[in-house]
Design a protein around this motif. Structure first.
Motif, PDB file in Angstrom:
ATOM      1  N   CYS A   2      14.328   3.046 -24.096  1.00  0.00           N
ATOM      2  CA  CYS A   2      15.751   3.270 -23.803  1.00  0.00           C
ATOM      3  C   CYS A   2      16.595   2.015 -23.984  1.00  0.00           C
ATOM      4  O   CYS A   2      17.814   2.083 -23.907  1.00  0.00           O
ATOM      5  CB  CYS A   2      15.933   3.868 -22.412  1.00  0.00           C
ATOM      6  SG  CYS A   2      15.499   2.769 -21.057  1.00  0.00           S
ATOM      7  N   CYS A  44      13.268  -2.185 -21.778  1.00  0.00           N
ATOM      8  CA  CYS A  44      12.357  -1.076 -22.035  1.00  0.00           C
ATOM      9  C   CYS A  44      12.424  -0.808 -23.543  1.00  0.00           C
ATOM     10  O   CYS A  44      13.514  -0.670 -24.091  1.00  0.00           O
ATOM     11  CB  CYS A  44      12.791   0.162 -21.255  1.00  0.00           C
ATOM     12  SG  CYS A  44      11.979   1.657 -21.837  1.00  0.00           S
ATOM     13  N   CYS A  84      15.202   1.129 -16.199  1.00  0.00           N
ATOM     14  CA  CYS A  84      14.838   2.082 -17.263  1.00  0.00           C
ATOM     15  C   CYS A  84      15.316   3.506 -16.942  1.00  0.00           C
ATOM     16  O   CYS A  84      15.170   4.001 -15.828  1.00  0.00           O
ATOM     17  CB  CYS A  84      13.319   2.050 -17.439  1.00  0.00           C
ATOM     18  SG  CYS A  84      12.643   3.449 -18.339  1.00  0.00           S
ATOM     19  N   ILE A  85      15.919   4.165 -17.944  1.00  0.00           N
ATOM     20  CA  ILE A  85      16.464   5.513 -17.732  1.00  0.00           C
ATOM     21  C   ILE A  85      15.671   6.571 -18.506  1.00  0.00           C
ATOM     22  O   ILE A  85      16.163   7.672 -18.761  1.00  0.00           O
ATOM     23  CB  ILE A  85      17.964   5.585 -18.118  1.00  0.00           C
ATOM     24  CG1 ILE A  85      18.177   5.122 -19.572  1.00  0.00           C
ATOM     25  CG2 ILE A  85      18.817   4.739 -17.179  1.00  0.00           C
ATOM     26  CD1 ILE A  85      19.543   5.471 -20.132  1.00  0.00           C
ATOM     27  N   CYS A  86      14.438   6.225 -18.860  1.00  0.00           N
ATOM     28  CA  CYS A  86      13.623   7.164 -19.660  1.00  0.00           C
ATOM     29  C   CYS A  86      13.347   8.483 -18.928  1.00  0.00           C
ATOM     30  O   CYS A  86      13.175   9.522 -19.576  1.00  0.00           O
ATOM     31  CB  CYS A  86      12.297   6.518 -20.059  1.00  0.00           C
ATOM     32  SG  CYS A  86      12.506   5.292 -21.350  1.00  0.00           S
TER      33      CYS A  86
HETATM   34 ZN   LIG Z   1      13.208   3.232 -20.675  1.00  0.00          ZN
END
Ligand SMILES: [Zn+2]
Length: 218
Positions: free
Chosen positions: A32, A29, A39-41
């Motif tokens: 992040c 991503c 993905c940890i957005c």
């Molecule tokens: Zn992300």
């Protein structure tokens, strides 16, 4: 776009070589830096806080996918980011340090500074909000920045003791001697009474660690 993202875009535009980190062949991503399917957005959400952060970043650190200082900007609105230079101080950084609304603290281990500069607690009885100045880079780079930045030498040095971790109600590995930038920041937020922001940042750091480890073992 937060201050870190602005700095990152700027630095990336100047960079002629692509940073090849571990697992770089897998699609990341772009925000992040975690594998796209992990993905940890979504957890990048600003929380109320009564303090600010000034990230003074080593130029190499800005593009490292392993950087965790950037998560602070996702949680704390008053996060500023600068690229460190040995030659001269950033004008905007100096203006921030001299802004009367802030009480700056240089966050660094106690044994590197003269004892009279060191404090383990925040100054009370002041209307100024704490501004935590974080030297973000590898440990070696951070030490270099600490010793070669005369414009930071008048700031009080705020040192965290390893045993302080648990008293903030934050989980911490007892075996670990060095904390990542985001973990230190979570402790500072907790110290300032910004509990929700502290927990969110700690959680974000742990999510990132999990996603990164999962990516490596994949
Ligand atoms: Zn992300």
């Amino acid at each position: 776009m937060n201050r870190f993202t602005q700095l990152y875009q700027q630095r990336k535009a100047q960079s002629t070589t692509e940073f090849v980190g571990r697992g770089a062949r897998r699609a990341r991503c772009p925000v992040c830096q975690v594998r796209q399917d992990a993905c940890i957005c979504a957890s990048a959400k600003l929380q109320p806080s009564g303090c600010g952060f000034a990230l003074v970043m080593h130029t190499k650190e800005v593009l490292r996918p392993s950087n965790t200082g950037r998560f602070i900007a996702d949680i704390v609105a008053d996060t500023h980011a600068f690229i460190w230079s040995r030659q001269e101080a950033d004008e905007a950084l100096l203006a921030l340090l001299n802004d009367p609304q802030w009480q700056p603290y240089l966050v660094f281990p106690a044994h590197f500074a003269e004892p009279e500069r060191v404090t383990e607690t925040l100054h009370h009885g002041t209307t100024k909000k704490p501004l935590f100045v974080m030297l973000d880079g590898s440990w070696r780079e951070a030490r270099k920045m600490f010793h070669q930045s005369p414009w930071l030498s008048s700031l009080p040095v705020l040192a965290l003791r390893p045993d302080q971790a648990s008293s903030y109600g934050l989980r911490s590995s007892p075996l670990k001697e060095q904390w990542a930038t985001a973990e230190v920041a979570a402790r500072l937020l907790a110290m300032n009474g910004d509990t929700l922001a502290a927990q969110s940042l700690q959680q974000r750091f742990e999510d990132f660690t999990q996603a990164t480890l999962a990516g490596r073992c994949h």
